[in-house]
Design a protein around this motif. Structure first.
Motif, PDB file in Angstrom:
ATOM      1  N   TYR A 124       0.839  -1.188   0.000  1.00 57.45           N
ATOM      2  CA  TYR A 124       0.000   0.000   0.000  1.00 57.45           C
ATOM      3  C   TYR A 124       0.876   1.240   0.000  1.00 57.45           C
ATOM      4  O   TYR A 124       1.843   1.331   0.763  1.00 57.45           O
ATOM      5  N   LYS A 125       0.538   2.181  -0.869  1.00 55.58           N
ATOM      6  CA  LYS A 125       1.173   3.497  -0.847  1.00 55.58           C
ATOM      7  C   LYS A 125       0.347   4.372   0.085  1.00 55.58           C
ATOM      8  O   LYS A 125      -0.877   4.379   0.028  1.00 55.58           O
ATOM      9  N   ILE A 126       1.044   5.101   0.944  1.00 52.21           N
ATOM     10  CA  ILE A 126       0.381   5.915   1.951  1.00 52.21           C
ATOM     11  C   ILE A 126       0.587   7.387   1.616  1.00 52.21           C
ATOM     12  O   ILE A 126       1.720   7.834   1.418  1.00 52.21           O
ATOM     13  N   ILE A 127      -0.504   8.149   1.577  1.00 55.24           N
ATOM     14  CA  ILE A 127      -0.441   9.597   1.373  1.00 55.24           C
ATOM     15  C   ILE A 127      -1.120  10.240   2.570  1.00 55.24           C
ATOM     16  O   ILE A 127      -2.268   9.922   2.892  1.00 55.24           O
ATOM     17  N   VAL A 128      -0.396  11.143   3.241  1.00 57.01           N
ATOM     18  CA  VAL A 128      -0.928  11.820   4.416  1.00 57.01           C
ATOM     19  C   VAL A 128      -0.983  13.314   4.117  1.00 57.01           C
ATOM     20  O   VAL A 128       0.016  13.912   3.724  1.00 57.01           O
ATOM     21  N   ILE A 129      -2.171  13.903   4.308  1.00 56.95           N
ATOM     22  CA  ILE A 129      -2.356  15.339   4.088  1.00 56.95           C
ATOM     23  C   ILE A 129      -2.973  15.927   5.352  1.00 56.95           C
ATOM     24  O   ILE A 129      -3.982  15.431   5.857  1.00 56.95           O
ATOM     25  N   ILE A 130      -2.352  16.993   5.851  1.00 56.83           N
ATOM     26  CA  ILE A 130      -2.818  17.671   7.063  1.00 56.83           C
ATOM     27  C   ILE A 130      -3.143  19.117   6.706  1.00 56.83           C
ATOM     28  O   ILE A 130      -2.340  19.800   6.063  1.00 56.83           O
ATOM     29  N   TYR A 131      -4.317  19.583   7.125  1.00 54.70           N
ATOM     30  CA  TYR A 131      -4.703  20.990   6.989  1.00 54.70           C
ATOM     31  C   TYR A 131      -4.831  21.554   8.396  1.00 54.70           C
ATOM     32  O   TYR A 131      -5.511  20.972   9.241  1.00 54.70           O
ATOM     33  N   ILE A 132      -4.210  22.697   8.653  1.00 57.56           N
ATOM     34  CA  ILE A 132      -4.377  23.402   9.929  1.00 57.56           C
ATOM     35  C   ILE A 132      -4.695  24.847   9.586  1.00 57.56           C
ATOM     36  O   ILE A 132      -4.003  25.468   8.776  1.00 57.56           O
ATOM     37  N   GLY A 133      -5.736  25.389  10.209  1.00 55.73           N
ATOM     38  CA  GLY A 133      -6.131  26.765   9.944  1.00 55.73           C
ATOM     39  C   GLY A 133      -6.612  27.447  11.198  1.00 55.73           C
ATOM     40  O   GLY A 133      -6.890  26.811  12.213  1.00 55.73           O
ATOM     41  N   GLN A 134      -6.705  28.767  11.102  1.00 57.78           N
ATOM     42  CA  GLN A 134      -7.174  29.557  12.230  1.00 57.78           C
ATOM     43  C   GLN A 134      -8.682  29.441  12.336  1.00 57.78           C
ATOM     44  O   GLN A 134      -9.401  29.523  11.334  1.00 57.78           O
ATOM     45  N   LEU A 135      -9.147  29.250  13.558  1.00 57.63           N
ATOM     46  CA  LEU A 135     -10.575  29.132  13.793  1.00 57.63           C
ATOM     47  C   LEU A 135     -11.138  30.528  14.024  1.00 57.63           C
ATOM     48  O   LEU A 135     -10.750  31.222  14.957  1.00 57.63           O
ATOM     49  N   GLY A 136     -11.979  30.952  13.156  1.00 57.01           N
ATOM     50  CA  GLY A 136     -12.600  32.280  13.260  1.00 57.01           C
ATOM     51  C   GLY A 136     -14.048  32.175  12.852  1.00 57.01           C
ATOM     52  O   GLY A 136     -14.677  31.116  12.950  1.00 57.01           O
ATOM     53  N   LYS A 137     -14.583  33.264  12.364  1.00 55.71           N
ATOM     54  CA  LYS A 137     -15.977  33.263  11.934  1.00 55.71           C
ATOM     55  C   LYS A 137     -16.042  33.109  10.415  1.00 55.71           C
ATOM     56  O   LYS A 137     -16.664  33.900   9.728  1.00 55.71           O
ATOM     57  N   GLN A 138     -15.401  32.081   9.925  1.00 55.60           N
ATOM     58  CA  GLN A 138     -15.408  31.794   8.500  1.00 55.60           C
ATOM     59  C   GLN A 138     -15.820  30.347   8.303  1.00 55.60           C
ATOM     60  O   GLN A 138     -15.849  29.565   9.236  1.00 55.60           O
TER      61      GLN A 138
END
Length: 177
Positions: A124-138
């Motif tokens: 198995y090929k493993i792809i890991v993607i992480i998104y981190i963002g600021q929590l606001g009123k969006q």
């Protein structure tokens, strides 16, 4: 050509599997004008009679080893637990800072990939993607599209929020034949 260069050339020819057809004292030959002529003649070991047995052996017929499906499927529930454990442990008490979060995405993805590889799921090929963002009123929508085999390829996802940031971790597992 100097004597040192000729000695080096002779040693190099012997190391490569060739032997000189002339003795070391016959390297410099004189032509009929009386000048010294440089010549080194080599004979390959392949030209000798005893070294052609390899081509006379019959070729070994090997069977194809194509494996069209996985013997062990990707453990989605175990990966979900890994995602939750790693993301919560790294981001539980963190405040959003752009530079820190950029480094954290790299660190978290490498840790997740290493922990998934410890499960030792073959092929198995493993792809890991992480998104981190600021929590606001969006609001934000994240989508992904993949072309894959639905019988063997899969994914796992985990989302996280604290007071100042959000994170989304996706792992894609693609079976390679």
């Amino acid at each position: 050509m100097s004597e040192i260069m000729k000695d080096k050339a002779t040693r190099l020819a012997k190391n490569r599997g060739s032997t000189s057809s002339l003795g070391s004292h016959e390297i410099r030959a004189k032509d009929f004008f009386g000048r010294n002529k440089d010549s080194v003649s080599t004979v390959s070991y392949m030209d000798e009679p005893g070294h052609h047995e390899d081509s006379l052996r019959p070729a070994i017929q090997m069977e194809n080893t194509y494996q069209l499906g996985p013997t062990k499927y990707f453990p989605v529930t175990a990966v979900n637990n890994i995602l939750k454990d790693v993301v919560v442990s790294y981001l539980q008490e963190e405040q959003y800072e752009a530079e820190l979060c950029r480094q954290m995405t790299k660190t978290i993805s490498e840790v997740i990939k290493a922990r998934i590889k410890d499960l030792m799921v073959p092929r198995y090929k493993i792809i890991v993607i992480i998104y981190i963002g600021q929590l606001g009123k969006q609001s934000m929508q994240i989508g992904s599209r993949c072309l894959w085999d639905t019988t063997s390829d899969t994914f796992s996802s985990y989302s996280f929020k604290n007071r100042s940031l959000f994170a989304l971790a996706n792992v894609y597992a693609l079976y390679s034949e």
